[in-house]
Write an enzyme that holds these catalytic residues in place. Sequence first.
Site, PDB file in Angstrom:
ATOM      1  N   ASP A 130       0.837  -1.093   0.136  1.00  0.00           N
ATOM      2  CA  ASP A 130      -0.030   0.100   0.060  1.00  0.00           C
ATOM      3  C   ASP A 130       0.897   1.297  -0.039  1.00  0.00           C
ATOM      4  OD1 ASP A 130      -2.275   1.632   0.525  1.00  0.00           O
ATOM      5  OD2 ASP A 130      -1.663   1.894   2.599  1.00  0.00           O
ATOM      6  N   ASP A 169      -0.534   5.178   0.673  1.00  0.00           N
ATOM      7  CA  ASP A 169      -0.692   6.111   1.758  1.00  0.00           C
ATOM      8  C   ASP A 169      -0.507   5.447   3.129  1.00  0.00           C
ATOM      9  OD1 ASP A 169      -2.234   8.652   0.365  1.00  0.00           O
ATOM     10  OD2 ASP A 169      -2.190   6.789  -0.637  1.00  0.00           O
ATOM     11  N   GLU A 180      -1.404  11.138   3.915  1.00  0.00           N
ATOM     12  CA  GLU A 180      -2.542  10.418   2.855  1.00  0.00           C
ATOM     13  C   GLU A 180      -2.643  11.518   1.950  1.00  0.00           C
ATOM     14  OE1 GLU A 180      -4.663   7.949   3.158  1.00  0.00           O
ATOM     15  OE2 GLU A 180      -3.765   6.926   5.092  1.00  0.00           O
ATOM     16  N   ASP A 216      -2.140  -0.823   6.010  1.00  0.00           N
ATOM     17  CA  ASP A 216      -2.323  -0.212   7.182  1.00  0.00           C
ATOM     18  C   ASP A 216      -3.993  -0.079   7.431  1.00  0.00           C
ATOM     19  OD1 ASP A 216      -2.933   3.328   7.174  1.00  0.00           O
ATOM     20  OD2 ASP A 216      -2.419   2.435   5.406  1.00  0.00           O
TER      21      ASP A 216
END
Length: 298
Positions: A89, A91, A98, A246
Amino acid sequence: MSLVAVLIANAARPAITDAVLAAARSVLATEHQPHMLHGEIAAELLVPGAPAAAAALTARLRAALAGEPIDIAVLPADRHRRKRLLLADMDSTMIEQECLDELADTIGLKAQVSAITERAMRGDIAFEPALRERVALLRDVSAGVIDALIRDRLTLTPGGRTLVRTMRAHGARTCLVSGGFTLFTGPIADMLGFHEHHANRLGLRDGRLTGSVEEPVVGRREKRATLIDLRTRLGLDAGETLAVGDGANDLDMLGEAGLGVAFRAKPGVAAAARVRIEHGDLTALLHLQGFAASDFVI
């Protein structure tokens, strides 16, 4: 059959002391001596046992070392320990921000967009409608601000470049897969050295955001599908894959991977993942695979 218990601290706060290792050996009832992977930052211990015992041993070791700034995982010590496919992932995983939140900050809407992001990443609201709601707020923002955002405001998570470079050097395929946007993942993937990237596409007209997302939306199911597609294309077993993320939209991908790691994740995600990293940086994922610091490609 054997398991391996991995203990990982942060380089800024070394914590794998002789006392910690002695306590771990006692809990695990192993006669094997620790193998130091990186000074007082990472170590592993071989433990007799079947894979079914890994979760219980992890819980016992965490309980015994509660309060120590140490990440703990008990994993199969098998031929697939070093993975041949990495999906990550972006961000709050490979970067520390983000992207949509930072983009919203350019028009004074960061607080509003961040609140939606937080709820989506915790799994309180569905990812796709939350994504569309946030993007709609960014209508008419100039796409030209994105390059400046990447240059001036986004920071790479410590250890990320070393993670990607080391896995590539040992023959792994690497892919950045994000519920964010290609305008960000392209440059970030290049900075980190990923082979490829998959993400959503923002609607654009005359150099400005239209407030829409092009189909198909890359969400929870699509991240898992990307892993399966790459695994199939490369002819790999499920056990040869590693995924890290996350948020709630990463859970299917983490569950599908041979080794799914929740990295500094939201509480519900950390609780659901088989392995979680809360203290170490992204090089922890290399230590989980048995890499010593001397193996790292910086």
